[in-house]
Design a protein around this motif. Structure first.
Motif, PDB file in Angstrom:
ATOM      1  N   ALA A 167       0.840  -1.192   0.000  1.00 33.40           N
ATOM      2  CA  ALA A 167       0.000   0.000   0.000  1.00 33.40           C
ATOM      3  C   ALA A 167       0.875   1.242   0.000  1.00 33.40           C
ATOM      4  CB  ALA A 167      -0.908  -0.008   1.223  1.00 33.40           C
ATOM      5  N   VAL A 168       1.275   1.665  -1.161  1.00 35.40           N
ATOM      6  CA  VAL A 168       2.210   2.784  -1.256  1.00 35.40           C
ATOM      7  C   VAL A 168       1.487   4.096  -1.440  1.00 35.40           C
ATOM      8  CG1 VAL A 168       4.074   3.774  -2.590  1.00 35.40           C
ATOM      9  CG2 VAL A 168       4.054   1.359  -2.122  1.00 35.40           C
ATOM     10  N   GLY A 169       0.580   4.193  -2.264  1.00 37.18           N
ATOM     11  CA  GLY A 169      -0.139   5.415  -2.557  1.00 37.18           C
ATOM     12  C   GLY A 169      -0.929   5.197  -3.821  1.00 37.18           C
ATOM     13  N   LYS A 170      -1.703   6.172  -4.181  1.00 34.31           N
ATOM     14  CA  LYS A 170      -2.549   6.009  -5.358  1.00 34.31           C
ATOM     15  C   LYS A 170      -1.746   5.947  -6.643  1.00 34.31           C
ATOM     16  CE  LYS A 170      -6.453   8.151  -3.104  1.00 34.31           C
ATOM     17  NZ  LYS A 170      -7.335   9.277  -3.036  1.00 34.31           N
ATOM     18  N   LYS A 171      -0.602   6.636  -6.679  1.00 35.69           N
ATOM     19  CA  LYS A 171       0.187   6.644  -7.905  1.00 35.69           C
ATOM     20  C   LYS A 171       1.150   5.468  -7.983  1.00 35.69           C
ATOM     21  CE  LYS A 171      -0.165  11.574  -8.583  1.00 35.69           C
ATOM     22  NZ  LYS A 171       0.534  12.814  -8.796  1.00 35.69           N
ATOM     23  N   GLY A 172       1.398   4.762  -6.850  1.00 39.90           N
ATOM     24  CA  GLY A 172       2.258   3.595  -6.872  1.00 39.90           C
ATOM     25  C   GLY A 172       3.737   3.907  -6.947  1.00 39.90           C
ATOM     26  N   LYS A 173       4.147   5.109  -6.597  1.00 46.70           N
ATOM     27  CA  LYS A 173       5.565   5.484  -6.626  1.00 46.70           C
ATOM     28  C   LYS A 173       6.227   5.032  -5.335  1.00 46.70           C
ATOM     29  CE  LYS A 173       5.299   8.074 -10.426  1.00 46.70           C
ATOM     30  NZ  LYS A 173       6.131   8.208 -11.531  1.00 46.70           N
ATOM     31  N   LYS A 174       7.055   5.849  -4.748  1.00 48.13           N
ATOM     32  CA  LYS A 174       7.759   5.513  -3.513  1.00 48.13           C
ATOM     33  C   LYS A 174       6.868   5.828  -2.315  1.00 48.13           C
ATOM     34  CE  LYS A 174      12.449   6.208  -5.085  1.00 48.13           C
ATOM     35  NZ  LYS A 174      13.721   6.868  -4.783  1.00 48.13           N
ATOM     36  N   PRO A 175       7.109   5.146  -1.179  1.00 53.55           N
ATOM     37  CA  PRO A 175       6.323   5.437   0.018  1.00 53.55           C
ATOM     38  C   PRO A 175       6.694   6.804   0.588  1.00 53.55           C
ATOM     39  CG  PRO A 175       8.030   3.851   0.514  1.00 53.55           C
ATOM     40  CD  PRO A 175       8.039   4.051  -0.968  1.00 53.55           C
ATOM     41  N   PRO A 176       5.838   7.386   1.410  1.00 51.71           N
ATOM     42  CA  PRO A 176       6.167   8.699   1.988  1.00 51.71           C
ATOM     43  C   PRO A 176       7.279   8.581   3.016  1.00 51.71           C
ATOM     44  CG  PRO A 176       4.140   7.848   2.931  1.00 51.71           C
ATOM     45  CD  PRO A 176       4.525   6.917   1.824  1.00 51.71           C
ATOM     46  N   LEU A 191      -0.368  14.306   1.781  1.00 49.80           N
ATOM     47  CA  LEU A 191      -1.666  14.472   2.430  1.00 49.80           C
ATOM     48  C   LEU A 191      -2.511  15.472   1.644  1.00 49.80           C
ATOM     49  CD1 LEU A 191      -3.486  13.887   4.912  1.00 49.80           C
ATOM     50  CD2 LEU A 191      -2.408  15.851   6.000  1.00 49.80           C
ATOM     51  N   LYS A 192      -1.894  16.574   1.242  1.00 48.97           N
ATOM     52  CA  LYS A 192      -2.608  17.602   0.484  1.00 48.97           C
ATOM     53  C   LYS A 192      -3.046  17.084  -0.886  1.00 48.97           C
ATOM     54  CE  LYS A 192      -2.202  22.168  -1.456  1.00 48.97           C
ATOM     55  NZ  LYS A 192      -1.272  23.064  -2.118  1.00 48.97           N
ATOM     56  N   ASP A 193      -2.172  16.320  -1.551  1.00 46.51           N
ATOM     57  CA  ASP A 193      -2.478  15.784  -2.876  1.00 46.51           C
ATOM     58  C   ASP A 193      -3.424  14.592  -2.821  1.00 46.51           C
ATOM     59  OD1 ASP A 193      -0.755  17.681  -3.865  1.00 46.51           O
ATOM     60  OD2 ASP A 193       0.905  16.290  -4.187  1.00 46.51           O
ATOM     61  N   GLY A 194      -3.585  13.987  -1.640  1.00 46.40           N
ATOM     62  CA  GLY A 194      -4.457  12.819  -1.513  1.00 46.40           C
ATOM     63  C   GLY A 194      -3.790  11.529  -1.925  1.00 46.40           C
ATOM     64  N   VAL A 247      -1.001  12.811   8.952  1.00 44.23           N
ATOM     65  CA  VAL A 247       0.170  13.553   9.403  1.00 44.23           C
ATOM     66  C   VAL A 247      -0.206  14.386  10.618  1.00 44.23           C
ATOM     67  CG1 VAL A 247       1.911  15.258   8.756  1.00 44.23           C
ATOM     68  CG2 VAL A 247       1.045  13.683   7.044  1.00 44.23           C
ATOM     69  N   LYS A 248       0.596  14.265  11.677  1.00 45.42           N
ATOM     70  CA  LYS A 248       0.423  15.088  12.870  1.00 45.42           C
ATOM     71  C   LYS A 248       1.793  15.595  13.290  1.00 45.42           C
ATOM     72  CE  LYS A 248      -3.678  12.903  14.698  1.00 45.42           C
ATOM     73  NZ  LYS A 248      -4.305  12.240  15.833  1.00 45.42           N
ATOM     74  N   LYS A 249       1.894  16.897  13.474  1.00 48.92           N
ATOM     75  CA  LYS A 249       3.158  17.534  13.881  1.00 48.92           C
ATOM     76  C   LYS A 249       4.306  17.151  12.968  1.00 48.92           C
ATOM     77  CE  LYS A 249       1.803  17.985  18.677  1.00 48.92           C
ATOM     78  NZ  LYS A 249       2.112  17.653  20.068  1.00 48.92           N
ATOM     79  N   ARG A 250       4.066  17.179  11.648  1.00 48.29           N
ATOM     80  CA  ARG A 250       5.042  16.891  10.596  1.00 48.29           C
ATOM     81  C   ARG A 250       5.515  15.452  10.588  1.00 48.29           C
ATOM     82  NH1 ARG A 250       9.198  20.554  12.299  1.00 48.29           N
ATOM     83  NH2 ARG A 250      10.520  18.975  11.393  1.00 48.29           N
ATOM     84  N   ARG A 251       4.879  14.546  11.325  1.00 48.19           N
ATOM     85  CA  ARG A 251       5.254  13.133  11.342  1.00 48.19           C
ATOM     86  C   ARG A 251       4.124  12.291  10.779  1.00 48.19           C
ATOM     87  NH1 ARG A 251       9.770  11.798  14.554  1.00 48.19           N
ATOM     88  NH2 ARG A 251      10.500  13.578  15.716  1.00 48.19           N
ATOM     89  N   LEU A 252       4.494  11.226  10.089  1.00 47.00           N
ATOM     90  CA  LEU A 252       3.531  10.288   9.526  1.00 47.00           C
ATOM     91  C   LEU A 252       3.047   9.365  10.635  1.00 47.00           C
ATOM     92  CD1 LEU A 252       2.321   9.415   6.768  1.00 47.00           C
ATOM     93  CD2 LEU A 252       4.148   7.726   6.672  1.00 47.00           C
TER      94      LEU A 252
END
Length: 61
Positions: free
Chosen positions: A2-11, A30-33, A41-46
């Protein structure tokens, strides 16, 4: 994997606060979805939706 919708690198696990934001920045993803399901994201941490920190081994699985 489960990497992301685009399937690139993990965050990244933490934002590096650089300007402009890198492609793997959790704040930008987070902003891009494009963050993986069940993460935020909370306090700049995943973190998970429950608020527990995410480690690199969780992202690799």
């Amino acid at each position: 994997m489960a990497v992301g919708k685009k399937g690139k690198k993990p965050p990244k696990t933490e934002c590096c606060v650089s300007k402009p934001r890198c492609k793997r920045c959790p704040i930008r993803m987070l902003k891009d979805g494009t963050l993986p399901d069940g993460m935020t994201v909370k306090k700049r941490r995943l973190v998970t939706l429950e608020g527990k920190p995410v480690k690199k081994k969780h992202l690799a699985a």
